[in-house]
Design an enzyme around this catalytic site. Sequence first.
Site, PDB file in Angstrom:
ATOM      1  N   ASP A   1      37.024  34.982  42.740  1.00 17.32           N
ATOM      2  CA  ASP A   1      36.426  35.591  43.730  1.00 17.32           C
ATOM      3  C   ASP A   1      35.089  34.688  44.218  1.00 17.32           C
ATOM      4  O   ASP A   1      34.776  33.801  43.542  1.00 17.32           O
ATOM      5  CB  ASP A   1      35.674  37.054  43.309  1.00 17.32           C
ATOM      6  CG  ASP A   1      34.856  37.717  44.125  1.00 17.32           C
ATOM      7  OD1 ASP A   1      35.368  37.865  45.209  1.00 17.32           O
ATOM      8  OD2 ASP A   1      33.716  38.249  43.579  1.00 17.32           O
TER       9      ASP A   1
ATOM     10  N   ASP B   1      31.671  35.935  46.541  1.00 17.37           N
ATOM     11  CA  ASP B   1      30.558  36.700  46.368  1.00 17.37           C
ATOM     12  C   ASP B   1      30.216  37.424  45.236  1.00 17.37           C
ATOM     13  O   ASP B   1      31.330  38.211  44.811  1.00 17.37           O
ATOM     14  CB  ASP B   1      30.271  37.581  47.579  1.00 17.37           C
ATOM     15  CG  ASP B   1      30.586  36.828  48.980  1.00 17.37           C
ATOM     16  OD1 ASP B   1      29.802  36.950  49.647  1.00 17.37           O
ATOM     17  OD2 ASP B   1      31.526  36.675  49.390  1.00 17.37           O
TER      18      ASP B   1
ATOM     19  N   ASP C   1      33.737  39.436  39.337  1.00 13.94           N
ATOM     20  CA  ASP C   1      32.481  40.102  39.119  1.00 13.94           C
ATOM     21  C   ASP C   1      32.453  41.662  39.270  1.00 13.94           C
ATOM     22  O   ASP C   1      31.669  42.335  38.981  1.00 13.94           O
ATOM     23  CB  ASP C   1      31.365  39.526  39.994  1.00 13.94           C
ATOM     24  CG  ASP C   1      31.297  39.943  41.385  1.00 13.94           C
ATOM     25  OD1 ASP C   1      32.142  39.468  41.972  1.00 13.94           O
ATOM     26  OD2 ASP C   1      30.478  40.793  42.002  1.00 13.94           O
TER      27      ASP C   1
END
Length: 232
Positions: free
Chosen positions: A12, A14, A177
Amino acid sequence: MKFTNKDVLLFDLDGTLIDSVPDLALSINQMLNALDMTPYPTDTIRSWVGNGAAVLTKRALSGSIDIDPDLDATYVEKALSIFLSFYDKNVCVETTLYPNVKSTLESLHSDGYRLVIVTNKPEQFVRPILKHLGLNDFFEMVVGGDSLPKRKPDPMQLTYVCETLGVSPSSCLMIGDSKNDIFAATAADMQSIGLTYGYNHGEDINSHGASLVLDNFAGIIEALVPITEPTY
């Protein structure tokens, strides 16, 4: 836990590699000002990030993480266009790397892992950010939030990576995240690492079923059994 037989690492963007909130917040507030709406503190906008540009825009228009179901679709499209226009100008003004990201990616790349970005951010912004931060050469493939009809938590992006690179889900590892990353990996029959420091709307990443949870990005190296050269 140690991961074995992994060849492809999906990341991922961001909240995992970069903290892009300052530039997203700047652009969202410029959009709100253009629409004669009240801007919000950066920390408030931080809690809205993680599901792509369209969802972020809707949350800003709603003033809440819970999107107003009565938002006018035409107005949302107008607002989204304004936001993307501002973000295009602000895409990497104050965006920064999280600790140990560059050195870890450099090490993984040198060790022979194939690295891929799978993000819900519109694809047009990804390569400019990677280039600006000196990460572009590490990644052989980028899949953005608008690259395919569906995005995380749907597994389509992850499955597409496997099909394109000719690899099985079992040889891949998804690293992110938020629960969107973990849910997408689970649905794609892929193992995953959850990182505790990113954007998960205040929820504990431990509660979403990741194969492993780490506080530090550098821990990825220790979690992988190194790729070994075949013996003849």
